[in-house]
Design a protein around this motif. Structure first.
Motif, short mmCIF file in Angstrom:
data_model
loop_
_atom_site.label_atom_id
_atom_site.label_comp_id
_atom_site.label_asym_id
_atom_site.label_seq_id
_atom_site.Cartn_x
_atom_site.Cartn_y
_atom_site.Cartn_z
N ASP A 55 0.84 -1.21 0.00
CA ASP A 55 0.00 0.00 0.00
C ASP A 55 0.87 1.25 0.00
O ASP A 55 0.59 2.23 -0.70
N ASP A 62 1.96 6.86 -6.74
CA ASP A 62 0.97 7.91 -7.00
C ASP A 62 1.62 9.29 -6.86
O ASP A 62 1.27 10.23 -7.59
N ARG A 81 -3.24 2.41 -12.06
CA ARG A 81 -4.60 1.89 -11.83
C ARG A 81 -4.59 0.36 -11.74
O ARG A 81 -5.31 -0.21 -10.91
N GLU A 82 -3.78 -0.26 -12.56
CA GLU A 82 -3.68 -1.72 -12.51
C GLU A 82 -3.10 -2.18 -11.18
O GLU A 82 -3.58 -3.15 -10.58
N LYS A 84 -3.29 -0.56 -8.31
CA LYS A 84 -4.30 -0.35 -7.27
C LYS A 84 -5.37 -1.43 -7.32
O LYS A 84 -5.86 -1.89 -6.27
N SER A 85 -5.73 -1.84 -8.54
CA SER A 85 -6.73 -2.89 -8.68
C SER A 85 -6.23 -4.21 -8.11
O SER A 85 -6.95 -4.91 -7.39
N ASP A 86 -4.96 -4.53 -8.41
CA ASP A 86 -4.37 -5.76 -7.87
C ASP A 86 -4.31 -5.71 -6.35
O ASP A 86 -4.60 -6.70 -5.66
N ALA A 88 -6.24 -4.03 -4.29
CA ALA A 88 -7.58 -4.20 -3.73
C ALA A 88 -8.00 -5.68 -3.77
O ALA A 88 -8.62 -6.19 -2.82
N LYS A 89 -7.62 -6.37 -4.85
CA LYS A 89 -7.96 -7.79 -4.95
C LYS A 89 -7.27 -8.60 -3.86
O LYS A 89 -7.90 -9.45 -3.20
N TYR A 90 -5.99 -8.32 -3.61
CA TYR A 90 -5.26 -9.09 -2.58
C TYR A 90 -5.72 -8.72 -1.17
O TYR A 90 -5.67 -9.55 -0.27
N LYS A 92 -8.82 -8.07 -0.47
CA LYS A 92 -10.05 -8.85 -0.30
C LYS A 92 -9.72 -10.32 -0.03
O LYS A 92 -10.34 -10.97 0.83
N GLN A 147 -5.54 2.12 5.22
CA GLN A 147 -6.05 2.95 4.14
C GLN A 147 -6.00 4.43 4.50
O GLN A 147 -5.66 5.28 3.68
#
Length: 226
Positions: A55, A62, A81-82, A84-86, A88-90, A92, A147
């Motif tokens: 993070d 950024d 963006r990719e 950040k998406s990865d 968020a997936k990890y 979860k 976060q």
């Protein structure tokens, strides 16, 4: 040392990818099947630390993207963006794994025990359920805290970049002012030299006129006396 405007971004991205690969192995379901409950908990704790580190790296990416030239910034924004998406997936997957291990721990600890006919769970089972709920709540709280820290770091980084840009603009403005002042000084110097040169010319002309007048006076006196 690479001094290109994308060097730091690329470095953070490479470190992030290495962290994410380690997280993928730790959060993979096959890894959960090969570990007992305690080993799995230790793995998830390590994954939690690595998620915090990932993070932080995304936040640094950024920040660094603000200094990348506009001509190539869109492709780096897509990579960000990719990432950040990865992430968020990890996150979860990590949350689901924590919930799964908590449920498994509760079920294994309550197995074989009799429940009273008045209540669906015994007192000890209710305590374990409450303890599991507290663990999940604590995990969620730590996630929200991470976060929040990431957002604060991002805001601070953006503020620092804004201050640096303002200082750079002030320095450039000062340079322009100094340059204009230097040009004005040069023009003033040339004007003074011209004025001095004209003053000497006027002095020379005045001296010449005085000399001619003196000569005329002497000639007139000589003629009268003779």
């Amino acid at each position: 040392m690479d001094s290109s405007p994308t060097a730091l971004f690329d470095s953070y991205e490479q470190d992030y990818k290495e962290l994410v690969e380690g997280l993928r192995l730790k959060l993979d379901e096959s890894a959960a099947e090969s570990q007992d409950a305690e080993a799995r908990k230790a793995t998830l704790r390590r994954a939690d630390l690595e998620l915090d580190e990932a993070d932080e790296m995304v936040s640094q990416m950024d920040i660094e993207i603000q200094g990348i030239p506009q001509s190539i910034r869109p492709q780096y924004q897509a990579r960000l963006r990719e990432a950040k998406s990865d992430l968020a997936k990890y996150k979860k997957l990590h949350k689901d794994a924590n919930q799964s291990i908590s449920r498994a721990t509760l079920l294994s600890s309550s197995g074989g025990q009799a429940f009273s006919s008045d209540e669906p769970y015994g007192v000890s089972d209710r305590s374990r359920l409450l303890a599991g709920a507290n663990v999940l709540e604590d995990g969620s709280r730590r996630l929200h805290e991470s976060q929040r820290l990431a957002l604060e770091t991002e805001e601070q980084g953006s503020g620092i970049l804004s201050n640096l840009r303002m200082q750079r603009e002030q320095i450039e403005h000062s340079r322009e002012t100094i340059s204009r002042a230097g040009g004005s000084i040069d023009r003033a110097t040339n004007t003074l030299k011209t004025m001095i040169r004209r003053a000497w010319q006027q002095k020379f002309v005045t001296a010449a006129i005085i000399a001619v007048l003196i000569i005329l006076i002497i000639v007139i006196l000589w003629e009268k006396l003779s």
